[in-house]
Design an enzyme around this catalytic site. Sequence first.
Site, short mmCIF file in Angstrom:
data_model
loop_
_atom_site.label_atom_id
_atom_site.label_comp_id
_atom_site.label_asym_id
_atom_site.label_seq_id
_atom_site.Cartn_x
_atom_site.Cartn_y
_atom_site.Cartn_z
N ASP A 211 31.35 42.06 72.40
CA ASP A 211 31.48 40.72 71.81
C ASP A 211 30.14 40.11 71.40
OD1 ASP A 211 32.13 38.06 71.25
OD2 ASP A 211 33.56 37.93 72.88
N SER B 212 32.91 37.24 67.27
CA SER B 212 34.18 37.36 68.00
C SER B 212 35.35 36.90 67.11
CB SER B 212 34.10 36.57 69.31
OG SER B 212 35.09 36.98 70.21
#
Length: 323
Positions: free
Chosen positions: A165, A51
Site C-alpha cells: 500500500d 491505495s
Amino acid sequence: MKNTFDKNKRVPPGKVGLALGSGSARGWAHIGVIKALAEAGIHVDYVAGASIGALVGAVYASGNINSLEEVVLQLDWKKIVYFFDVVFPKSGLIDGDKVADFIRGYVGEKNIEDLPLSFCAVSTDLATGKEIVIKEGDIIKAVRASISVPGIFTPFKKDDMTLVDGGLVNPVPVSAAREMGADFVIAVDLNHDIIGKKTIAPSHKNMNSDKEPVKTLPEKNKILNALNKRIRAIDIPTLTQISQWMRMEDPLPNIFEVLVTSINIMETQITATRLRSEPPDLLIQPKLGHLKFLEFNRAKEAILEGYNETKLSIDEYNHQPPA
C-alpha cells in the site's frame, strides 16, 4: 494556505494535479470530488493516487468514472464479500485477483502511458520502505500494488520489488502530482478525522457463530461474519485456537479491524506531517471518519460528502484574497 485561484476565471492557474488519498471505503468520496471539480470547470491534467485513490484515479484517467459510480452505488455486503478471495495464511488474508478483475472492467488491458489522462500510482517497497511511484506499464499491476494493505492483501511482486500500500509512505500524494508537472495541486485527505472515532466495533454475541447472521446485523457486521466463516473453513491446525476465539461471547476485535485501525492511525500521522511539509494549493477533507474499512456499501454517502465538501472548499478559496 493561500488561495491561488483566479477570481475572474474561477479556475486554478497552470497545469492542475489531483492527489487522491488512501482511505479504504471512504475512497468512494473521490468520485464526488471529481464530479464537483468538473462542475466548477476545473480541468485536471495529472492524477496521482495512493491505495483506493489509485483505484479511483485509474478509472478516472481511463475516462470511465461515471460507469464506476453506477456500479459502486449498487454494492451490498454480498457483492463486497465476493471480492475477498481469502488465502490465509499467506502474506495476506486476501489474494486480490477478483479486485484486479474488477478494475480491469473499467480500465481495460492498457498501459498507463496510453491513458487519456496522465496518471501515477504510489506504492511502498516492503524491503526498503521507499516510496515507489509507478508512471508507466500495466495499469492493473500498478493499482494492485498500490492497494495492497499490509496483512489484508497479499503484496505484489514487480521486478525485484515486493510492493504494498502506497498509503504507508505517502497517503495523500501531493509530491507525486507535482513531480508529474502540476503547477496547482488539489489534494483529497480522507483520514484526517478518523482518530478518536469508534473504529473498533463492539462484540456481538453469536455474531461469529456458524449460524447465519441475523437480519438485524448492520451491513459491516454481515461482511465480517462472512469473512470469519471463510477463514474458519480453512483446514489448518494452527487456526484451531483462532477459531475458538472467534466463537467467544466477548472475543478480541476482528482481525480486519485491528490491522486496518492500526494502519489508519499510522497513516493519519504521516498525512499530517507530509501535508505540512508538502502543502497542496487546495486541500479537500471530506468528513467520513465514521466510515470503516469494509463499508464499501455506503458509496452514496461517501460520494455525496466528497461532492459537498469539494464545492465548499472551492467556494471558500474563491472568496479569499489572492496570494
